[in-house]
Scaffold this active site. Structure first.
Site, PDB file in Angstrom:
ATOM      1  N   HIS A  73      39.231 -41.182  -5.669  1.00 18.51           N
ATOM      2  CA  HIS A  73      38.796 -39.510  -5.491  1.00 18.51           C
ATOM      3  C   HIS A  73      39.778 -38.999  -4.417  1.00 18.51           C
ATOM      4  O   HIS A  73      40.422 -37.975  -4.676  1.00 18.51           O
ATOM      5  CB  HIS A  73      37.153 -39.454  -5.237  1.00 18.51           C
ATOM      6  CG  HIS A  73      36.981 -38.181  -5.212  1.00 18.51           C
ATOM      7  ND1 HIS A  73      36.214 -37.238  -6.326  1.00 18.51           N
ATOM      8  CD2 HIS A  73      36.997 -37.094  -4.241  1.00 18.51           C
ATOM      9  CE1 HIS A  73      35.917 -36.314  -5.827  1.00 18.51           C
ATOM     10  NE2 HIS A  73      36.418 -36.035  -4.529  1.00 18.51           N
ATOM     11  N   HIS A  83      42.759 -35.859  -4.411  1.00 14.59           N
ATOM     12  CA  HIS A  83      42.899 -34.785  -3.637  1.00 14.59           C
ATOM     13  C   HIS A  83      44.367 -34.778  -2.945  1.00 14.59           C
ATOM     14  O   HIS A  83      45.044 -33.873  -2.790  1.00 14.59           O
ATOM     15  CB  HIS A  83      41.883 -34.878  -2.507  1.00 14.59           C
ATOM     16  CG  HIS A  83      40.609 -34.536  -3.080  1.00 14.59           C
ATOM     17  ND1 HIS A  83      40.207 -33.074  -4.142  1.00 14.59           N
ATOM     18  CD2 HIS A  83      39.247 -34.624  -2.695  1.00 14.59           C
ATOM     19  CE1 HIS A  83      38.848 -33.077  -4.170  1.00 14.59           C
ATOM     20  NE2 HIS A  83      38.312 -33.925  -3.449  1.00 14.59           N
TER      21      HIS A  83
HETATM   22  C1  LIG Z   1      32.877 -37.471  -4.453  1.00 17.25           C
HETATM   23  C2  LIG Z   1      32.806 -38.353  -2.999  1.00 17.25           C
HETATM   24  C3  LIG Z   1      33.579 -39.846  -3.423  1.00 17.25           C
HETATM   25  C4  LIG Z   1      33.544 -37.435  -1.887  1.00 17.25           C
HETATM   26  C5  LIG Z   1      32.811 -36.204  -1.711  1.00 17.25           C
HETATM   27  C6  LIG Z   1      33.592 -35.477  -0.686  1.00 17.25           C
HETATM   28  S1  LIG Z   1      35.070 -34.804  -0.754  1.00 17.25           S
HETATM   29  C7  LIG Z   1      35.261 -33.574   0.436  1.00 17.25           C
HETATM   30  N1  LIG Z   1      36.268 -35.660  -0.814  1.00 17.25           N
HETATM   31  N2  LIG Z   1      34.978 -34.020  -2.070  1.00 17.25           N
HETATM   32  C8  LIG Z   1      31.311 -36.682  -1.355  1.00 17.25           C
HETATM   33  O1  LIG Z   1      31.281 -37.257  -0.182  1.00 17.25           O
HETATM   34  N3  LIG Z   1      30.485 -36.117  -1.818  1.00 17.25           N
HETATM   35  C9  LIG Z   1      28.974 -36.164  -1.663  1.00 17.25           C
HETATM   36  C10 LIG Z   1      28.255 -34.957  -2.224  1.00 17.25           C
HETATM   37  C11 LIG Z   1      26.985 -34.881  -1.844  1.00 17.25           C
HETATM   38  C12 LIG Z   1      25.957 -35.505  -2.524  1.00 17.25           C
HETATM   39  N4  LIG Z   1      24.809 -35.408  -1.924  1.00 17.25           N
HETATM   40  C13 LIG Z   1      24.929 -34.765  -0.571  1.00 17.25           C
HETATM   41  C14 LIG Z   1      24.135 -34.403   0.297  1.00 17.25           C
HETATM   42  C15 LIG Z   1      24.650 -33.829   1.570  1.00 17.25           C
HETATM   43  C16 LIG Z   1      26.225 -33.520   1.460  1.00 17.25           C
HETATM   44  C17 LIG Z   1      27.128 -34.159   0.821  1.00 17.25           C
HETATM   45  C18 LIG Z   1      26.486 -34.473  -0.467  1.00 17.25           C
HETATM   46  C19 LIG Z   1      23.621 -35.903  -2.120  1.00 17.25           C
HETATM   47  C20 LIG Z   1      23.100 -37.108  -1.739  1.00 17.25           C
HETATM   48  C21 LIG Z   1      24.105 -38.371  -2.000  1.00 17.25           C
HETATM   49  C22 LIG Z   1      25.004 -38.438  -0.622  1.00 17.25           C
HETATM   50  C23 LIG Z   1      25.864 -39.594  -0.893  1.00 17.25           C
HETATM   51  C24 LIG Z   1      26.990 -39.250  -2.016  1.00 17.25           C
HETATM   52  N5  LIG Z   1      27.727 -37.981  -1.732  1.00 17.25           N
HETATM   53  C25 LIG Z   1      28.443 -37.413  -2.301  1.00 17.25           C
HETATM   54  O2  LIG Z   1      28.701 -37.622  -3.309  1.00 17.25           O
HETATM   55 ZN   LIG Z   2      36.547 -34.396  -3.666  1.00 20.34          ZN
END
Ligand SMILES: CC(C)C[C@H](CS(C)(=N)=N)C(=O)N[C@H]1Cc2cn(c3ccccc23)CCCCCCNC1=O
Ligand SMILES: [Zn+2]
Ligand SMILES: [Ca+2]
Ligand SMILES: [Zn+2]
Length: 170
Positions: free
Chosen positions: A120, A124
């Site tokens: 991922h 980006h």
């Molecule tokens: C797609 C990834 C590889 C990269 C992206 C970040 S980015 C910049 N590279 N697009 C990411 O980290 N997304 C969060 C999105 C997210 C999900 N939640 C969150 C709770 C709080 C903050 C963010 C999140 C709900 C709870 C689950 C948390 C763990 C998983 N986190 C995510 O999926």
């Molecule tokens: Zn992302």
């Protein structure tokens, strides 16, 4: 809406990368092999070559860091944001940073799968934005994957080829 014409992308067909710092969660050699696999997954689809450099400044500088780690986007501790990366460009452009407060894993059920997160982030780093396709690597939310049959979705391939064209495997 970001018209393709002025989307950030690498203009050279050789892009350098360097792993600047490592995580304690996985052996150095595993992280390096995993990254090489991630880069190949992307470069198999486009006319672009990745070159690993072991010192100095590379286009894509890869690091693991916690909280404040040298840019204006501090990480947030375990969970939530797992990593971030900058779109192509000079300086931080293209760099990929991983939150070392996550427990990074590769294949084990426990922890966050570095293979899918790194794929991922490199998306980006190559200029891709998020996809609403639930099966796309570029979907904004992390999903655990089975590393044995993890691969780019058709949506990921379509989007990266819109930016860089197809690789002619002649
Ligand atoms: C797609 C990834 C590889 C990269 C992206 C970040 S980015 C910049 N590279 N697009 C990411 O980290 N997304 C969060 C999105 C997210 C999900 N939640 C969150 C709770 C709080 C903050 C963010 C999140 C709900 C709870 C689950 C948390 C763990 C998983 N986190 C995510 O999926
Ligand atoms: Zn992302
Ligand atoms: Ca985090
Ligand atoms: Zn960062």
């Amino acid at each position: 809406y970001s018209p393709l014409a002025n989307r950030a992308k690498w203009t050279s067909n050789v892009v350098t990368y360097r792993v600047v710092s490592h995580t304690q969660d996985l052996p150095l050699v595993v992280v390096n092999q995993l990254l090489a696999k991630v880069l190949k997954m992307w470069s198999d689809e486009i006319p672009l070559t990745f070159k690993n450099v072991s010192w100095g400044t590379a286009d894509i500088m890869i690091l693991f860091g916690r909280r404040s780690h040298g840019d204006a986007f501090p990480f947030d501790g375990p969970g939530n944001i797992l990593a971030h990366a900058f779109l192509p460009g000079r300086g931080f452009g293209g760099d990929a940073h991983f939150d070392d407060d996550e427990h990074w894993s590769y294949g084990s059920r426990r922890g966050v799968n570095l293979l899918s997160v790194a794929t991922h982030e490199i998306g980006h780093s190559l200029g891709l934005l998020h996809s609403s396709d639930p099966n796309a690597v570029m979907n904004p939310t992390y999903r655990d994957v089975d590393p044995k049959n993890f691969r780019l979705s058709q949506d990921d391939i379509n989007e990266i080829q819109k930016l860089y064209g197809k690789r002619n495997n002649s």
